[in-house]
Design a protein around this motif. Structure first.
Motif, PDB file in Angstrom:
ATOM      1  N   SER A 197      -6.516  -2.777  -7.176  1.00 48.51           N
ATOM      2  CA  SER A 197      -7.563  -1.906  -6.623  1.00 48.51           C
ATOM      3  C   SER A 197      -8.129  -2.485  -5.330  1.00 48.51           C
ATOM      4  O   SER A 197      -7.946  -3.670  -5.019  1.00 48.51           O
ATOM      5  CB  SER A 197      -8.691  -1.754  -7.645  1.00 48.51           C
ATOM      6  OG  SER A 197      -9.329  -3.011  -7.839  1.00 48.51           O
ATOM      7  N   ASN A 198      -8.845  -1.637  -4.599  1.00 44.50           N
ATOM      8  CA  ASN A 198      -9.533  -2.085  -3.378  1.00 44.50           C
ATOM      9  C   ASN A 198     -10.531  -3.194  -3.709  1.00 44.50           C
ATOM     10  O   ASN A 198     -10.693  -4.140  -2.941  1.00 44.50           O
ATOM     11  CB  ASN A 198     -10.233  -0.904  -2.705  1.00 44.50           C
ATOM     12  CG  ASN A 198      -9.228   0.090  -2.142  1.00 44.50           C
ATOM     13  OD1 ASN A 198      -8.475  -0.227  -1.231  1.00 44.50           O
ATOM     14  ND2 ASN A 198      -9.182   1.276  -2.716  1.00 44.50           N
ATOM     15  N   GLU A 199     -11.155  -3.079  -4.870  1.00 45.13           N
ATOM     16  CA  GLU A 199     -12.125  -4.076  -5.327  1.00 45.13           C
ATOM     17  C   GLU A 199     -11.441  -5.451  -5.499  1.00 45.13           C
ATOM     18  O   GLU A 199     -11.998  -6.485  -5.116  1.00 45.13           O
ATOM     19  CB  GLU A 199     -12.724  -3.600  -6.665  1.00 45.13           C
ATOM     20  CG  GLU A 199     -13.824  -4.476  -7.233  1.00 45.13           C
ATOM     21  CD  GLU A 199     -15.079  -4.554  -6.362  1.00 45.13           C
ATOM     22  OE1 GLU A 199     -15.769  -5.577  -6.461  1.00 45.13           O
ATOM     23  OE2 GLU A 199     -15.347  -3.620  -5.570  1.00 45.13           O
ATOM     24  N   ASN A 226      -5.916  -9.064   1.473  1.00 42.04           N
ATOM     25  CA  ASN A 226      -6.764  -7.953   1.911  1.00 42.04           C
ATOM     26  C   ASN A 226      -6.009  -7.243   3.036  1.00 42.04           C
ATOM     27  O   ASN A 226      -5.823  -7.808   4.109  1.00 42.04           O
ATOM     28  CB  ASN A 226      -8.107  -8.487   2.413  1.00 42.04           C
ATOM     29  CG  ASN A 226      -9.052  -7.360   2.788  1.00 42.04           C
ATOM     30  OD1 ASN A 226      -8.612  -6.263   3.128  1.00 42.04           O
ATOM     31  ND2 ASN A 226     -10.337  -7.615   2.712  1.00 42.04           N
ATOM     32  N   THR A 247       0.827  -1.220   0.000  1.00 46.06           N
ATOM     33  CA  THR A 247       0.000   0.000   0.000  1.00 46.06           C
ATOM     34  C   THR A 247       0.855   1.262   0.000  1.00 46.06           C
ATOM     35  O   THR A 247       0.339   2.365  -0.126  1.00 46.06           O
ATOM     36  CB  THR A 247      -0.937   0.033   1.224  1.00 46.06           C
ATOM     37  OG1 THR A 247      -0.136   0.000   2.424  1.00 46.06           O
ATOM     38  CG2 THR A 247      -1.904  -1.150   1.235  1.00 46.06           C
ATOM     39  N   GLN A 255      -2.068   2.290  -6.178  1.00 47.61           N
ATOM     40  CA  GLN A 255      -2.860   1.672  -7.250  1.00 47.61           C
ATOM     41  C   GLN A 255      -2.306   2.032  -8.624  1.00 47.61           C
ATOM     42  O   GLN A 255      -2.325   1.203  -9.536  1.00 47.61           O
ATOM     43  CB  GLN A 255      -4.327   2.118  -7.159  1.00 47.61           C
ATOM     44  CG  GLN A 255      -5.067   1.562  -5.957  1.00 47.61           C
ATOM     45  CD  GLN A 255      -6.544   1.929  -5.988  1.00 47.61           C
ATOM     46  OE1 GLN A 255      -7.229   1.702  -6.973  1.00 47.61           O
ATOM     47  NE2 GLN A 255      -7.026   2.501  -4.887  1.00 47.61           N
ATOM     48  N   VAL A 311      -7.504   0.981   3.234  1.00 49.30           N
ATOM     49  CA  VAL A 311      -7.713   1.455   1.867  1.00 49.30           C
ATOM     50  C   VAL A 311      -6.361   1.543   1.151  1.00 49.30           C
ATOM     51  O   VAL A 311      -5.385   2.025   1.720  1.00 49.30           O
ATOM     52  CB  VAL A 311      -8.419   2.836   1.877  1.00 49.30           C
ATOM     53  CG1 VAL A 311      -8.507   3.425   0.476  1.00 49.30           C
ATOM     54  CG2 VAL A 311      -9.819   2.703   2.473  1.00 49.30           C
ATOM     55  N   ILE A 312      -6.327   1.048  -0.081  1.00 54.05           N
ATOM     56  CA  ILE A 312      -5.096   1.161  -0.889  1.00 54.05           C
ATOM     57  C   ILE A 312      -5.058   2.573  -1.483  1.00 54.05           C
ATOM     58  O   ILE A 312      -5.955   2.950  -2.239  1.00 54.05           O
ATOM     59  CB  ILE A 312      -5.077   0.122  -2.031  1.00 54.05           C
ATOM     60  CG1 ILE A 312      -5.200  -1.304  -1.474  1.00 54.05           C
ATOM     61  CG2 ILE A 312      -3.786   0.258  -2.851  1.00 54.05           C
ATOM     62  CD1 ILE A 312      -5.425  -2.365  -2.542  1.00 54.05           C
ATOM     63  N   LYS A 355     -10.788  -7.099  -2.056  1.00 56.41           N
ATOM     64  CA  LYS A 355     -11.961  -7.147  -1.164  1.00 56.41           C
ATOM     65  C   LYS A 355     -12.215  -8.558  -0.617  1.00 56.41           C
ATOM     66  O   LYS A 355     -12.444  -8.748   0.566  1.00 56.41           O
ATOM     67  CB  LYS A 355     -13.163  -6.610  -1.950  1.00 56.41           C
ATOM     68  CG  LYS A 355     -14.480  -6.522  -1.200  1.00 56.41           C
ATOM     69  CD  LYS A 355     -15.501  -5.702  -1.991  1.00 56.41           C
ATOM     70  CE  LYS A 355     -15.860  -6.299  -3.327  1.00 56.41           C
ATOM     71  NZ  LYS A 355     -16.852  -7.339  -3.391  1.00 56.41           N
TER      72      LYS A 355
END
Length: 195
Positions: free
Chosen positions: A78-80, A62, A31, A72, A66-67, A83
């Motif tokens: 991505s955070n997605e 995970n 991150t 990114q 938040v990244i 997840k």
């Protein structure tokens, strides 16, 4: 809390010969740049024996944070994407099983700019209660011994050896590229040491 010691492998003929037999190339996407406040979001590890890839391990993590967009932009994770990925403790347990005797320093680990990866690995192991004595080969340092280039980015060294990384800044691809660079460097470094 575990206790982890990380050391650089001293550049001797015996150590490079040992690496030629077996080493594990490793790479982390994170991150951010701080091993203290940032987390690993992807790990890639590739076992090389006698110049050949014999096993691979990769997983997203995970990070439970938040990244940041800056991260990114570099690794395109991505955070997605993370997840539903396993948490750090699950992945670190799997990684410890995968790297086997590297945890006690018997097999060398290898990374490009190894300080970065060794710090992140050490902190993750300690957080999860593992003791370790890790020995890292650094393809960045070794490349500086072997060549006079304008820069020593992994991509630059890979290009010199004709190694194609189809998806750089993803952990498994970067780990594999690093390992292929190490394979190419071994004989060069031995030759330099024998002079």
């Amino acid at each position: 809390k575990g206790e982890v010691k990380t050391s650089s492998v001293s550049t001797t003929i015996a150590n490079i010969e040992k690496a030629k037999n077996r080493f594990i190339a490793i790479d982390f996407e994170t991150t951010g740049l701080s091993a203290y406040s940032d987390k690993i979001i992807e790990v890639g590890a590739v076992i090389f024996e006698n110049g050949t890839i014999v096993n691979k391990y990769e997983s997203l993590i995970n990070p439970e944070m938040v990244i940041p967009l800056a991260a990114q932009r570099v690794n395109h994770i991505s955070n997605e994407m993370v997840k539903d990925a396993p948490n750090e403790s699950t992945v670190i347990k799997e990684l410890v099983e995968f790297i086997g005797d590297a945890i006690s320093g018997n097999t060398f680990l290898c990374a490009h700019n190894a300080n970065f990866d060794s710090n992140f690995l050490a902190k993750a192991l300690e957080r999860n209660g593992y003791d370790a004595n890790l020995f890292f080969l650094d393809t960045l340092t070794l490349s500086r011994k072997a060549f006079y280039f304008d820069n020593y980015k992994q991509e630059t060294i890979a290009n010199h050896f004709g190694i194609i990384n189809s998806d750089s800044h993803r952990a498994i691809n970067d780990a594999e590229t690093c390992g292929l660079i190490m394979n190419n460097l071994c004989d060069l470094i031995i030759e330099i040491l024998q002079r």
